[in-house]
Write a protein that holds these residues in place. Structure first.
Motif, PDB file in Angstrom:
ATOM      1  N   ASP A 152       0.820  -1.216   0.000  1.00  0.00           N
ATOM      2  CA  ASP A 152       0.000   0.000   0.000  1.00  0.00           C
ATOM      3  C   ASP A 152       0.851   1.262   0.000  1.00  0.00           C
ATOM      4  OD1 ASP A 152      -2.265  -1.458  -0.046  1.00  0.00           O
ATOM      5  OD2 ASP A 152      -2.794  -1.191   2.066  1.00  0.00           O
ATOM      6  N   LYS A 153       2.035   1.202   0.614  1.00  0.00           N
ATOM      7  CA  LYS A 153       2.859   2.404   0.763  1.00  0.00           C
ATOM      8  C   LYS A 153       4.096   2.400  -0.121  1.00  0.00           C
ATOM      9  CE  LYS A 153       4.866   5.286   4.407  1.00  0.00           C
ATOM     10  NZ  LYS A 153       6.274   5.287   3.980  1.00  0.00           N
ATOM     11  N   ILE A 154       4.564   1.223  -0.499  1.00  0.00           N
ATOM     12  CA  ILE A 154       5.880   1.138  -1.130  1.00  0.00           C
ATOM     13  C   ILE A 154       5.923   1.824  -2.493  1.00  0.00           C
ATOM     14  CG2 ILE A 154       5.549  -1.092  -2.297  1.00  0.00           C
ATOM     15  CD1 ILE A 154       8.715   0.218  -0.484  1.00  0.00           C
ATOM     16  N   PHE A 155       4.822   1.833  -3.236  1.00  0.00           N
ATOM     17  CA  PHE A 155       4.845   2.453  -4.561  1.00  0.00           C
ATOM     18  C   PHE A 155       5.057   3.961  -4.449  1.00  0.00           C
ATOM     19  CE2 PHE A 155       2.145  -1.356  -5.651  1.00  0.00           C
ATOM     20  CZ  PHE A 155       3.164  -2.020  -6.304  1.00  0.00           C
ATOM     21  N   TYR A 156       4.443   4.572  -3.441  1.00  0.00           N
ATOM     22  CA  TYR A 156       4.706   6.000  -3.220  1.00  0.00           C
ATOM     23  C   TYR A 156       6.157   6.211  -2.793  1.00  0.00           C
ATOM     24  CZ  TYR A 156       4.939  10.569  -1.110  1.00  0.00           C
ATOM     25  OH  TYR A 156       5.341  11.838  -0.785  1.00  0.00           O
ATOM     26  N   ASP A 157       6.671   5.335  -1.900  1.00  0.00           N
ATOM     27  CA  ASP A 157       8.054   5.473  -1.433  1.00  0.00           C
ATOM     28  C   ASP A 157       9.045   5.370  -2.591  1.00  0.00           C
ATOM     29  OD1 ASP A 157       7.241   5.805   1.157  1.00  0.00           O
ATOM     30  OD2 ASP A 157       7.621   3.738   1.767  1.00  0.00           O
ATOM     31  N   ILE A 158       8.800   4.429  -3.494  1.00  0.00           N
ATOM     32  CA  ILE A 158       9.692   4.278  -4.656  1.00  0.00           C
ATOM     33  C   ILE A 158       9.637   5.542  -5.513  1.00  0.00           C
ATOM     34  CG2 ILE A 158      10.141   2.982  -6.784  1.00  0.00           C
ATOM     35  CD1 ILE A 158       8.913   0.522  -5.376  1.00  0.00           C
ATOM     36  N   THR A 159       8.432   6.038  -5.757  1.00  0.00           N
ATOM     37  CA  THR A 159       8.272   7.252  -6.577  1.00  0.00           C
ATOM     38  C   THR A 159       8.948   8.440  -5.907  1.00  0.00           C
ATOM     39  OG1 THR A 159       6.134   6.389  -7.326  1.00  0.00           O
ATOM     40  CG2 THR A 159       6.579   8.711  -7.765  1.00  0.00           C
TER      41      THR A 159
END
Length: 287
Positions: A183-190
């Motif tokens: 849920d959070k990792i895609f924002y963190d990567i971006t």
């Protein structure tokens, strides 16, 4: 990212590059926050664009209306309720199928015995955790598939490596076992892609940081508190009352990019970028 974005001249180009990475449908946008007559750049709360390509009134976003309310506003309340009901039913059906039709209730525990019941509970929990998590090698694969320059990709992967090593140390597990929540990792990567891209485009040769403020709230601390402490080993810190710690990811970014830590620094600067988080005491100035 907000402070570096404030420094960068070609803001439209940056947003086009980052939002075309298509990492988990994340769509980054920024807003201005005025505090004490100073304007700070901040990542918009609504950074996950569930309705990609659909324009949302900026005035509505400023009021911090939840995304589901925004959606109800756009499609009409009746259609919203109908759509939500159908979605919840689908979600329940999927969860029921994934659980191997194992009823999690006291009657089942009574029927099959408490020990077997607990074993099934643990198995289902691990399966759900695995379904909703992602490993470091999968993160690296996502980064490799972007069209970013090689050196930017390497920076991003090194930052996540720092983060993963600290998480493994705190959790007492091997690096290969560290899980990140989907849920959070895609924002963190971006987010890290954005930081690495801007550092590269601003042609930064050296980063000098001030000491890092840390919280003294070790009581009732969650795991992120200890992960940040692990990352900041060897970095000058000072305890500040009633402050919030950096996130582990922000700590990893600072650790990776900072060449020196100097508090009493005399410099002549040409430009300054102001970035602020959701809380007013979390802000950054980049000279």
């Amino acid at each position: 990212m907000s402070a570096l974005y404030d420094l960068y001249d070609n803001k439209t180009e940056f947003l086009n590059v980052i939002n075309n990475l298509e990492i988990g449908d994340i769509n980054i946008s920024f807003k201005d926050r005025k505090i004490n007559n100073r304007v700070f750049k901040s990542v918009s709360n609504d950074y996950i664009n569930y309705n990609k390509g659909k324009e949302i009134d900026n005035n509505i976003i400023e009021e911090d209306i939840p995304l589901d309310s925004l959606y109800a506003y756009e499609v009409g309340y009746d259609d919203y309720l109908k759509g939500r009901s159908e979605f919840q039913k689908k979600e329940q059906d999927v969860k029921y199928e994934e659980s191997n039709d194992f009823p999690v209730d006291s009657l089942c525990a009574f029927e099959i015995g408490y020990d077997d019941y607990l074993k099934e509970m643990i198995k289902n929990h691990e399966k759900e955790h695995e379904h909703n998590s992602i490993l470091l090698n999968e993160i690296n694969n996502i980064i490799d598939k972007t069209n970013l320059d090689f050196n930017i990709k390497e920076d991003i992967k090194n930052i996540f490596s720092i983060l993963t090593l600290a998480m493994a140390k705190v959790q007492g597990i091997d690096v290969s076992e560290v899980h990140f929540h989907k849920d959070k990792i895609f924002y963190d990567i971006t987010y890290v892609c954005g930081v690495a891209y801007l550092i590269n485009k601003l042609n930064v040769k050296k980063v000098i940081s001030s000491s890092v403020a840390v919280s003294n709230m070790s009581k009732n601390a969650d795991s992120s508190y200890y992960i940040v402490n692990e990352i900041l080993k060897g970095i000058p810190v000072y305890v500040k009352e009633n402050t919030k710690n950096l996130t582990p990811l922000a700590a990893a970014v600072i650790k990776y990019y900072s060449d020196e830590f100097i508090d009493d620094l005399s410099i002549a600067y040409n430009n300054i970028g102001y970035g602020i988080g959701e809380d007013e005491d979390i802000f950054l100035e980049v000279f």
